[in-house]
Design an enzyme around this catalytic site. Structure first.
Site, PDB file in Angstrom:
ATOM      1  N   GLY A 125     -19.909 -18.242  51.965  1.00 36.89           N
ATOM      2  CA  GLY A 125     -20.976 -18.749  52.732  1.00 36.89           C
ATOM      3  C   GLY A 125     -21.065 -20.235  51.995  1.00 36.89           C
TER       4      GLY A 125
ATOM      5  N   GLY B 225     -22.652 -22.880  53.671  1.00 40.92           N
ATOM      6  CA  GLY B 225     -23.609 -23.973  54.294  1.00 40.92           C
ATOM      7  C   GLY B 225     -24.239 -24.751  53.652  1.00 40.92           C
TER       8      GLY B 225
ATOM      9  CG  ASP C 257     -19.101 -20.906  56.319  1.00 42.44           C
ATOM     10  OD1 ASP C 257     -20.111 -20.839  55.232  1.00 42.44           O
ATOM     11  OD2 ASP C 257     -18.977 -20.814  57.331  1.00 42.44           O
ATOM     12  NE  ARG C 258     -20.631 -16.168  60.630  1.00 41.84           N
ATOM     13  CZ  ARG C 258     -21.789 -16.100  61.314  1.00 41.84           C
ATOM     14  NH1 ARG C 258     -21.451 -15.026  61.867  1.00 41.84           N
ATOM     15  NH2 ARG C 258     -22.905 -16.966  61.470  1.00 41.84           N
TER      16      ARG C 258
ATOM     17  CG  ASN D 288     -33.553 -17.185  50.122  1.00 38.86           C
ATOM     18  OD1 ASN D 288     -33.450 -17.371  48.884  1.00 38.86           O
ATOM     19  ND2 ASN D 288     -33.168 -18.060  50.982  1.00 38.86           N
TER      20      ASN D 288
ATOM     21  CB  SER E  25     -35.089 -22.726  43.002  1.00 40.74           C
ATOM     22  OG  SER E  25     -36.094 -23.588  43.261  1.00 40.74           O
TER      23      SER E  25
ATOM     24  N   GLY F 137     -32.509 -26.331  46.320  1.00 41.15           N
ATOM     25  CA  GLY F 137     -32.311 -27.148  47.862  1.00 41.15           C
ATOM     26  C   GLY F 137     -31.579 -28.066  47.794  1.00 41.15           C
TER      27      GLY F 137
ATOM     28  CE  LYS G  40     -35.494 -19.601  45.196  1.00 40.99           C
ATOM     29  NZ  LYS G  40     -35.927 -19.390  46.746  1.00 40.99           N
TER      30      LYS G  40
ATOM     31  CG  HIS H 216     -39.878 -20.341  42.631  1.00 45.51           C
ATOM     32  ND1 HIS H 216     -39.680 -20.778  43.759  1.00 45.51           N
ATOM     33  CD2 HIS H 216     -39.711 -21.547  41.598  1.00 45.51           C
ATOM     34  CE1 HIS H 216     -39.308 -22.019  43.722  1.00 45.51           C
ATOM     35  NE2 HIS H 216     -39.333 -22.561  42.438  1.00 45.51           N
ATOM     36  CG  ASN H 217     -39.642 -19.109  47.185  1.00 45.47           C
ATOM     37  OD1 ASN H 217     -38.893 -19.536  46.123  1.00 45.47           O
ATOM     38  ND2 ASN H 217     -38.607 -19.199  48.558  1.00 45.47           N
TER      39      ASN H 217
ATOM     40  CD  GLU I 132     -41.148 -23.400  47.401  1.00 44.73           C
ATOM     41  OE1 GLU I 132     -40.347 -23.220  46.516  1.00 44.73           O
ATOM     42  OE2 GLU I 132     -41.226 -23.436  48.868  1.00 44.73           O
TER      43      GLU I 132
END
Lengths: 293, 293, 293, 293
Positions: free
Chosen positions: A8, A10, A31-32, A87, A113, A115, A165, A168-169, A172
């Site tokens: 992955g 991305g 990755d695809r 996630n 975390s 971003g 996590k 955490h969100n 947030e």
């Protein structure tokens, strides 16, 4: 220095590959999308890694993660270790760990975390699993985490990483809602003539200074009254799961839940429940209703 | 049988005059609109009543009520009694009572519930004031109230009537919100194929049967999915005052307050606070924002 | 370098005197407690300052602030300036400004944040008033504020300073509630074995890093599960005023309000409203109630 | 007149047997408690009923209901029908229906409201399932429901009955909270001298009159200030499920959720989250904390 298989590539995975490589480790990425990938199949990825392997999954939670784990269960060998850094809901981790343990493959769940800022600042990591499996991944954790003492934690058993996590969100959500409510109120009064500068002033010396506040000031610098942005907020699951976990444990969560509900409401063009409230006011009081167009 | 001066003959006052007359009392009504009025000035109204007079004010809260009380203070005589039956804030009552007491005029505050159904069903009354003043108005209270034992109460001192009515309305907000939330949830699921009939079924035997539920069924009978009504709900002050009173007394009021806030939000075309939430998500996660048109 | 009269030398005022003096200004301080004071009366304080004077009030909001302003109105001269740095409600500022303006004395309101950390880190300042009056106080603002660009703001007209500080505190309530909810949830689950280390890890790289989070970690370092602290939280007024201001402007404030209500509830030994809920459950379902002891 | 097998003769089931018998039907009841039962095993119950049988389950949701359905799957014959009248989660219904359908046994889910008042007043019924299966149970529904047109509804597909009942209970939570909040506020002010009579007065003519209000007055007649009852409220699952269903459908549910959270909080001796809030206030402001004893 160690080798890592990373699945992955991305927005998150691609930057993580870069940060791990900068630390001197070897990363073989799949990755695809062949334009992003170093290898062209999971088979090739596994073949290129020397056993005992560590493979980090960074794909969307749910079906994509499940099928990747299923496939890795077929391809990997006893003694290898899988990290789910996506996630995923914490309730899936125990299941994944058992599925892989049946083949003597280790499992670690890891909430990430950071971003778009993670490449430069480092990624905050919360991971769960047996000490033995965690130890195998530690050099990668060290490469990803921010400099300094904090920024990474072995939170507990399998599932604890994604749980931490998720919470955490949830926090947030409520913090964003807190700043948003305060900002709207400041914008609503006449006496405060420079709301943006008020928020900027809060960045030093106040009780509420934070990184999110810094971002709020950035956003206002780009668009002082946010006139270009619609008041529409998606949610990616962790806020919902936080409330559900709280319900399971009978923990009251009023601020976090109010933030989640505010997002739900933001996505409704016309609120069904407020139609009913308007209809009831009309019924008992003869109050006029507004008609839909 | 007694005489009453009634000031304000709108939707509420006009029907109240009719109900009091049906009970056999004499009502002399004044309204700024001469088509509704029996007399053409407050002076004429006072002149036509025999002392000791009882004058009931039924005009909008705030400036209109204040000026009416000021004027009555000039026109009435010691021993007369003024009733404020409007939606005044309870904090105004003490002030009005003192102003009139300085001229030996009595004062009673009275919250009135019943809306457009009051003429037939009777009006629920909550009043506050000295026993002596209340006694002078009692025949009117008896005429207005519903049949049976309940429906009227001497709630306490001056201000207690409007306070009790205000709390009534606060509860009303939360009850409406409760039904509205439940209805929206039922409408959201596929398995429940006839939401209106579910609500209708609740009218008997359930824990949540109520008059508001009956009205909800009426509303759905007129417009099964409320497609014609916009989800826009005004508020008339009592909900706000209820929350403010709760804050003064450190009483947590989460359900009532959430109902008030839902109304506020229903009146915003685009939510400023959700613009900020969207902006923050974009800042830290690169999440796309929706642009205003 | 300038002279300042400072009234109120408690926990906040005493440290502020020290910080202003460190910046090289002259401070003449008055306090009712002669052990803290430089002068023994407001008269003496005014006499010792050369006109045009700047006098900063740092006494409890309400009666104490009002009487200080009244007295200063008698003692000061045209061209002098008064700063209210206490926690006054913004609605009082306009009144105070007019009272002093009638005597040609200027007025600036200033919200001050920083608590026990302000002496070393600087105090965040939000002030309101005319540019002319603000200019006279600016050297003091510069002395008090943290180093760097942010930390002080001229928020707008008279009242805007206290308004901005009030909103700051409202946001603070919701942020504290957010961390508190998340912490309680983490403590409630078995899989997370080291909650304190989870919070510590959040201090770097996460979206929710903040000064309040740092303080939470400090608190857990002192008492890992907060077993010594009772779940009882006072409130000092600004949270209530924030909600009231939001109600005045029809701004929904669900997260901040839920934080305020959680504090109210924390101070009740037995919740009256939950007695009623228990009583109702018993009435319709025969559910047992728990009796008070 | 028809025959019914009824499993579970507790507080609800026992009274339901009585009401169905009063309507002229034959009920064969089974309960693990032989003092309550007509037969001594499910086998005996099934043997005594003539095919096609209708068997109504009225046992606790979860394991007890599941094992009863499993056992009935073994004992019943194609063409028989099972009704689950317990408080099962709607998500279980589909599963149960499929399990029984595999043996050509029909399934209907039915939410039942009415509590201890149902024997006399009738039980409100919300049921889901195929029209064919529902038709076989209809005489029993008619016997159980209150007199009049409302009180029973075919809400939709399998699961719709329990879903509708669940939402009913969610609304019930918020309505109880609404009255409870209003009552607490009235009790908190001095001017309202007779709170109980205020609530009694609301029973006629007001917008908020309801059966729950009648029960509130009953409770206050037994204990005017509820001094004997502790503010402690259990919850039986439906409130939690309602919030979870709302989260699944992105429906904001602020009033119902606040009622659920108030119950959670009522059961905590000392609130962990408020410990954290107190600890934070102490950290930044030096505010004293209260210590646990």
């Amino acid at each position: 220095m160690m080798e890592l298989g990373l699945i992955g590539l991305g927005k998150m995975g691609g930057n993580m590959r870069e940060r791990i490589r900068r630390a001197g480790h070897t990363v073989i990425g799949y990755d695809r999308n062949p334009d992003l990938a170093d290898v062209h199949s999971l088979q090739e990825l596994v073949d290129k890694l020397e056993a005992p392997r560590v493979v980090w999954i960074m794909v969307p939670a749910g079906a994509a993660t499940q099928s990747t784990i299923d496939e890795l269960g077929e391809l990997l060998s006893p003694g290898d270790t899988v990290v789910d850094g996506g996630n995923s809901r914490w309730t899936d981790d125990e299941k994944h760990a058992e599925e892989l343990a049946a083949k003597s493959i280790g499992f670690v769940d890891c909430g990430v975390s950071g971003g778009v800022w993670g490449l430069e600042n480092g990624y905050a990591l919360m991971y769960g699993g047996d000490a033995e499996n965690v130890a195998k991944v530690r050099p990668i954790f060290d490469a990803l985490k921010p400099e300094g003492e904090s920024g990474a934690v072995h939170a507990g058993k399998v599932g604890a990483g994604h749980f931490a996590k998720m919470v955490h969100n949830g926090i947030e959500y409520a913090m964003m809602q807190a700043y948003a409510e305060g900002w709207e109120l400041l914008e609503a009064v006449d006496s405060v003539t420079d709301v943006r500068e008020v928020l900027r002033s809060w960045q030093s010396g106040t009780v509420i200074r934070s990184w999110l506040l810094d971002l709020a000031v950035n956003a206002l610098d780009a668009d002082e009254h946010l006139t270009k942005i619609r008041g529409y907020a998606a949610d990616s699951g962790e806020g919902r799961w936080t409330v559900e976990a709280a319900i399971d444990h009978a923990v009251p969560l009023p601020a976090i839940t109010s933030a989640l509900f505010a997002r739900f409401a933001s996505r409704q063009d016309d609120s069904p429940q407020m139609k009913m409230v308007a209809a009831l006011r009309n019924q008992f009081g003869g109050h006029a209703v507004e008609n839909t167009k």
